[in-house]
Design an enzyme around this catalytic site. Structure first.
Site, PDB file in Angstrom:
ATOM      1  N   ARG A 297     -10.194  -0.126  15.396  1.00 20.00           N
ATOM      2  CA  ARG A 297     -10.054   0.720  14.214  1.00 20.00           C
ATOM      3  C   ARG A 297     -10.991   0.179  13.144  1.00 20.00           C
ATOM      4  NH1 ARG A 297      -4.104   1.252  11.635  1.00 20.00           N
ATOM      5  NH2 ARG A 297      -4.677  -0.871  11.048  1.00 20.00           N
TER       6      ARG A 297
ATOM      7  N   LYS B 113       0.839  -1.200   0.000  1.00 18.50           N
ATOM      8  CA  LYS B 113       0.000   0.000   0.000  1.00 18.50           C
ATOM      9  C   LYS B 113       0.873   1.248   0.000  1.00 18.50           C
ATOM     10  CE  LYS B 113      -0.458  -0.021   5.040  1.00 18.50           C
ATOM     11  NZ  LYS B 113      -1.382  -0.009   6.185  1.00 18.50           N
TER      12      LYS B 113
ATOM     13  N   TYR C  36      16.149  30.573   7.814  1.00 19.52           N
ATOM     14  CA  TYR C  36      15.005  31.310   8.352  1.00 19.52           C
ATOM     15  C   TYR C  36      15.085  31.428   9.880  1.00 19.52           C
ATOM     16  CZ  TYR C  36      12.491  31.163   3.900  1.00 19.52           C
ATOM     17  OH  TYR C  36      12.095  31.341   2.600  1.00 19.52           O
TER      18      TYR C  36
END
Length: 425
Positions: free
Chosen positions: A157, A59, A278
């Site tokens: 689940r 998958k 940054y």
């Protein structure tokens, strides 16, 4: 070694090597997938699980490694059963391995039966409503391609409850039920001493034994290493195939599969006290040489692996040496501190290693604050992708197919067979 066809110009270059080099030059990074290593991992798992059949979970594009390439290589090696998450994934895999058994873990939805029949694959059913809808399709179409039943033993689940599973036992024992596999999923198989392992094993063994004549599957990658009681008739390794450690409490028994390299786009020097990136969170403590590489979080190299003045981030291998990231990882670029390398060891255009050469998927996952599964499935599509190995694979000799390895039949003509025993109300 083969590259993604999209990266290879088709004419005008003097050799295959030059052809590939020109193609790769258009990309900031190169992702190499070692199909021979995947095959070696599958064979190790297969040997560990004998006599159970060893399938392959492919998958999420084979955990980012390429479902079509991986399924084709594993099929040549002798793997006959594959698990995917969605019908769309199943379509791609079916084109690559036309004779293999394919299960779709995401379940069955009403009006999708014809799609399953068209590509000859099997839904993993985890709800009585799904089973009823599947029955309606099979009854109306005459399709007998089979399906798996997923029973929840603790994951909470997907899957039938134990009460629902018990309720369909009469249907199973009536025969001609079309169920080709009964399965469940372990919650914490990577933890050897987890009490959930023994609890789930006992629960699954009890319910699976009532599915007379139906092969059973419980073990995922880590579950295979819990021992023979967990292996049943079929095992379903996923992440271990791709080099993720299935036994994190011990050394990794699997071979590394993925290598990621990125191109240096600039070399620059900064003075002591200057900041990088940054937010200016990393400050040079000495005159510093930096290599700027053309990969960032848009390529799946997580910003969490950045460094600052108080925390060292991930390492990158430059000219054979580990060098630290300097400052924040940005969308397309990363700065690397290469001050300690010999002069001219790294130059513009050279490749550095972000994954491989001792930097493992699990190490990178630690710096990313996640697991190896997410690392692999997050690696982006802006890399040139190169496959090596897997081209000529001799299948292992087998005296007979394991139980449940039969191939699904071709779709029959539409007819009206007798209805199966009714589902419980």
């Amino acid at each position: 070694m083969a590259s993604d066809p999209k990266t290879i110009p088709q004419s005008g270059l003097p050799s295959a090597e030059a052809n590939q080099a020109a193609a790769l030059a258009a990309y900031g990074g190169v992702l190499t997938v070692d199909l021979d290593a995947i095959i070696a991992n599958w064979r190790k798992l297969e040997k560990t699980a004998v006599p159970a059949e060893c399938s392959a979970v492919i998958k999420a594009d084979a955990y980012g490694c390429g479902a079509e390439q991986v399924s084709r290589a594993l099929s040549k090696a002798g793997c006959r059963t594959f698990f995917v998450a969605t019908l769309e994934e199943a379509r791609k895999v079916r084109a690559a391995v036309p004779e293999s058994t394919i299960y779709v873990l995401g379940g069955y939805f009403q009006n999708t039966g014809e799609h399953y029949a068209k590509i000859n694959c099997r839904p993993v059913i985890g709800d009585l409503n799904e089973l009823a809808e599947w029955d309606v399709f099979c009854r109306r179409s005459g399709w007998t391609g089979g399906a798996a039943v997923h029973i929840d033993t603790g994951m909470n689940r997907l899957g039938l409850t134990l009460a629902d599973a018990q309720a369909i036992i009469p249907r199973i024992n009536a025969g001609d039920h079309g169920i080709t596999l009964v399965m469940s999923h372990l919650v914490s198989a990577e933890q050897l001493n987890s009490p959930m392992n023994a609890k789930q094993l006992a629960t699954f063994r009890s319910i699976a034994s009532e599915f007379t004549g139906v092969p059973a599957a419980l073990a995922n990658s880590s579950g295979i290493f819990l021992g023979a009681p967990f292996q049943f008739d079929l095992v379903r390794p996923g992440a271990a195939l791709y080099g993720v450690n299935p036994t994190p409490e011990a050394d990794n028994p699997m071979q590394p599969v993925v290598e990621l390299k990125a191109r240096i786009v600039q070399i620059r020097n900064i003075e002591r006290g200057e900041s990088v990136g940054y937010g200016g969170t990393w400050t040079a403590r000495r005159p510093t040489k930096l290599a700027i590489i053309a990969v960032g979080y848009a390529d799946g190299y997580f910003r969490a692996a950045s460094s600052n003045d108080g925390t060292r981030g991930a390492d990158v291998i430059v000219a054979g040496k580990r060098c630290p990231i300097a400052g924040r990882i940005s969308m397309d670029l990363i700065a690397i501190d290469i001050t300690d390398l010999p002069p001219n060891a790294a130059r513009r255009g050279h490749m550095v290693t972000l994954l491989g050469d001792g930097i493992t998927v699990d190490e990178l996952a630690h710096h990313f604050g996640t697991i190896g599964y997410e690392v692999l499935t997050s690696l982006g599509h802006r890399y040139a992708r190169v496959y090596k190995g897997g081209d000529v694979v001799e299948p292992l000799e087998r005296s007979a197919l394991p139980t449940g390895a039969e191939q699904p039949p071709s779709p029959p003509p539409i007819e009206q067979p007798a209805a199966p025993p009714p589902l419980p109300s």
